[in-house]
Design an enzyme around this catalytic site. Structure first.
Site, mmCIF file in Angstrom:
data_model
loop_
_atom_site.group_PDB
_atom_site.id
_atom_site.type_symbol
_atom_site.label_atom_id
_atom_site.label_comp_id
_atom_site.label_asym_id
_atom_site.label_seq_id
_atom_site.Cartn_x
_atom_site.Cartn_y
_atom_site.Cartn_z
ATOM 1 N N GLY A 48 21.479 -31.697 -102.877
ATOM 2 C CA GLY A 48 20.942 -32.931 -103.462
ATOM 3 C C GLY A 48 21.413 -33.173 -104.881
ATOM 4 N N LEU A 49 22.469 -32.464 -105.319
ATOM 5 C CA LEU A 49 22.956 -32.682 -106.688
ATOM 6 C C LEU A 49 24.227 -33.546 -106.716
ATOM 7 C CD1 LEU A 49 22.266 -29.179 -108.311
ATOM 8 C CD2 LEU A 49 20.836 -31.216 -108.328
ATOM 9 N N SER B 91 29.063 -34.160 -103.000
ATOM 10 C CA SER B 91 30.041 -34.894 -102.178
ATOM 11 C C SER B 91 30.485 -36.171 -102.879
ATOM 12 C CB SER B 91 29.483 -35.178 -100.784
ATOM 13 O OG SER B 91 28.299 -35.903 -100.879
ATOM 14 N N ALA B 92 29.572 -36.843 -103.574
ATOM 15 C CA ALA B 92 29.963 -38.064 -104.304
ATOM 16 C C ALA B 92 30.901 -37.711 -105.455
ATOM 17 C CB ALA B 92 28.721 -38.762 -104.847
ATOM 18 N N ALA B 93 30.610 -36.605 -106.153
ATOM 19 C CA ALA B 93 31.463 -36.204 -107.286
ATOM 20 C C ALA B 93 32.869 -35.866 -106.788
ATOM 21 C CB ALA B 93 30.831 -35.024 -108.023
ATOM 22 N N ASP C 31 24.734 -42.123 -105.922
ATOM 23 C CA ASP C 31 25.503 -40.934 -106.314
ATOM 24 C C ASP C 31 26.904 -41.289 -106.808
ATOM 25 O OD1 ASP C 31 23.266 -39.900 -105.079
ATOM 26 O OD2 ASP C 31 24.336 -38.250 -104.107
HETATM 27 O O1 PMV Z 1 19.408 -35.609 -101.606
HETATM 28 P P1 PMV Z 1 20.355 -36.607 -102.119
HETATM 29 O O2 PMV Z 1 20.826 -36.289 -103.501
HETATM 30 O O3 PMV Z 1 21.471 -36.914 -101.181
HETATM 31 O O4 PMV Z 1 19.537 -37.958 -102.366
HETATM 32 C C1 PMV Z 1 19.096 -38.787 -101.338
HETATM 33 C C2 PMV Z 1 18.337 -39.906 -101.920
HETATM 34 C C3 PMV Z 1 17.790 -40.891 -100.886
HETATM 35 O O5 PMV Z 1 17.139 -41.909 -101.626
HETATM 36 C C4 PMV Z 1 16.775 -40.209 -99.994
HETATM 37 C C5 PMV Z 1 18.878 -41.501 -100.009
HETATM 38 C C6 PMV Z 1 19.870 -42.380 -100.773
HETATM 39 O O6 PMV Z 1 20.986 -42.579 -100.209
HETATM 40 O O7 PMV Z 1 19.541 -42.907 -101.853
#
Ligand code: PMV
Length: 290
Positions: free
Chosen positions: A75-76, A79-81, A123
Site C-alpha cells: 500500500g505504499l 507499482s505506481a512509482a 498513486d
Molecule cells: O492500498 P493502496 O495504496 O493501493 O490504496 C488503495 C486506495 C483505495 O482508495 C482503496 C483504492 C484507490 O484506487 O484509490
C-alpha cells in the site's frame, strides 16, 4: 541510458471514499524507486507487468534495471512509482517529448490496465508530482508542503487492493443505509483535516476518526489494530490504516521527539517501522547508475 526515480506514497485521508468521488489527501514519502532504461534492438522483458506495460504503451524496445526501496504489495505505491519512473526514463531515453502531465496520465492508464480497470489516479499523481495532493474526482490540487514527522508501520500481512475495493463495493450494495453515511463522514473528516494541515495535534485526531470509519467499512485487520494502538500508546498524535487495509500499512503522525519511541513500539508489536517525512519532489532524473 536514462535513470529516473519516483517516490512512494501514503494516504493521509479518504482511501476507499475516493473510489466514489469523495476527496482524498495523499502524500509522497521518502523511499523511492530508481529505474534505468537503455535502448536496444530487442525487448528484454522485465519481471513486472507494469514495466512491460510501459514499453508496450510507448511502442519502444529496451532493457530495464530497477532498484526499489519501497516494499511491494504493502500500500505504499510501489507499482505506481515503478510505472511513473519507467515512463519518464523511456520518454528521456527515446526523446519522446512527453510533458509531466502526459507522464502522469499515461502511467495512470498503464496501471489501470494492468490492474484490470481498478485504480484511482492518486498513486500515479503523487509519484509524478510529489508533495501533498488533494484528489477530488478526476481533479488533483497540490496542497502547501508540510513537514510532518511520520512513522509507517508495515504489518507484513500482504493484501490485495482489488479485493478490498470489491468488499467495500459489496457492502455499499448490500447496506447502503450504513455504507453511504460512513462515506459522507469520511468526506467530512478529509475536508475538516484540510483546515488543520499545520496543526498536527488536530490532524492526529482526524486521523484517528478516519481509522475508525475504515474499520466500519470492514477493511481493518488485527495486525493493523495492534500497530495503531501501539503507536498511539507510545505518544503518536494520531494513527490510522493507510491504503486499502486488510493488512498492508498504517501511519502515525508524531512529535519529532517521540518518533523513535513510536517506531520501536511498532517493531515490538511485530510490525516493520519506517520513519519518514514528505518528499516534496515527484519523478526526477538521476545520475546514471550503471
Ligand atoms: O492500498 P493502496 O495504496 O493501493 O490504496 C488503495 C486506495 C483505495 O482508495 C482503496 C483504492 C484507490 O484506487 O484509490
Amino acid at each position: 541510458m536514462a535513470t529516473w526515480s519516483a517516490p512512494g506514497k501514503v494516504f493521509l485521508f479518504g482511501e476507499h471514499a475516493v473510489v466514489y468521488g469523495k476527496p482524498g489527501i495523499a502524500m509522497a514519502i521518502r523511499p523511492r524507486v530508481y529505474v534505468t532504461v537503455r535502448k536496444s534492438k530487442v525487448m528484454h522483458h522485465a519481471r513486472s507487468p507494469y514495466i512491460d506495460g510501459c514499453f508496450e504503451e510507448m511502442g519502444v524496445k529496451g532493457s530495464v534495471y530497477v532498484n526499489s526501496q519501497i516494499p511491494s504489495s504493502s500500500g505504499l505505491g510501489s507499482s505506481a512509482a515503478v510505472t511513473v519512473a519507467t515512463v519518464s526514463a523511456i520518454n528521456d531515453e527515446f526523446s519522446l517529448g512527453f510533458s509531466q502531465e502526459e507522464v502522469a496520465n499515461s502511467a495512470f492508464l498503464i496501471e489501470k490496465r494492468v490492474q484490470g480497470g481498478k485504480a484511482s489516479p492518486t498513486d500515479t499523481s503523487v509519484a509524478t508530482f510529489g508533495g501533498l495532493i488533494l484528489i477530488l474526482g478526476t481533479q488533483r490540487r497540490r496542497l502547501p508542503p508540510q513537514n510532518f514527522n511520520m512513522v509507517i508501520g508495515n504489518t507484513m500481512v500482504s493484501h490485495s487492493t482489488g479485493k478490498m475495493v470489491e468488499m467495500v463495493a459489496e457492502l455499499r450494495k448490500r447496506q447502503p443505509d450504513i455504507c453511504n453515511p460512513v462515506m459522507d463522514a469520511i468526506e467530512g473528516v478529509t475536508m475538516g483535516a484540510l483546515r488543520y494541515l499545520q496543526d498536527q495535534s488536530q490532524l492526529g485526531r482526524y486521523m484517528n476518526m478516519n481509522h475508525a470509519l475504515l474499520d466500519v467499512l470492514g477493511v481493518g485487520h488485527p495486525s493493523l489494530t495492534r500497530l495503531v494502538l501501539a503507536a498511539r500508546s507510545a505518544g503518536a498524535l494520531g494513527a490510522k490504516t493507510t491504503g486499502a487495509g486488510g493488512g498492508g500499512c498504517m501511519i502515525a503522525i508524531c512529535p519529532r521527539t517521540v518518533k523513535n519511541r513510536v517506531a520501536k513500539a511498532i517493531e515490538t508489536a511485530e510490525g516493520r517501522a519506517i520513519i519518514t517525512t514528505m518528499d516534496p519532489e515527484g519523478v526526477r532524473k538521476e545520475r546514471d547508475v550503471t
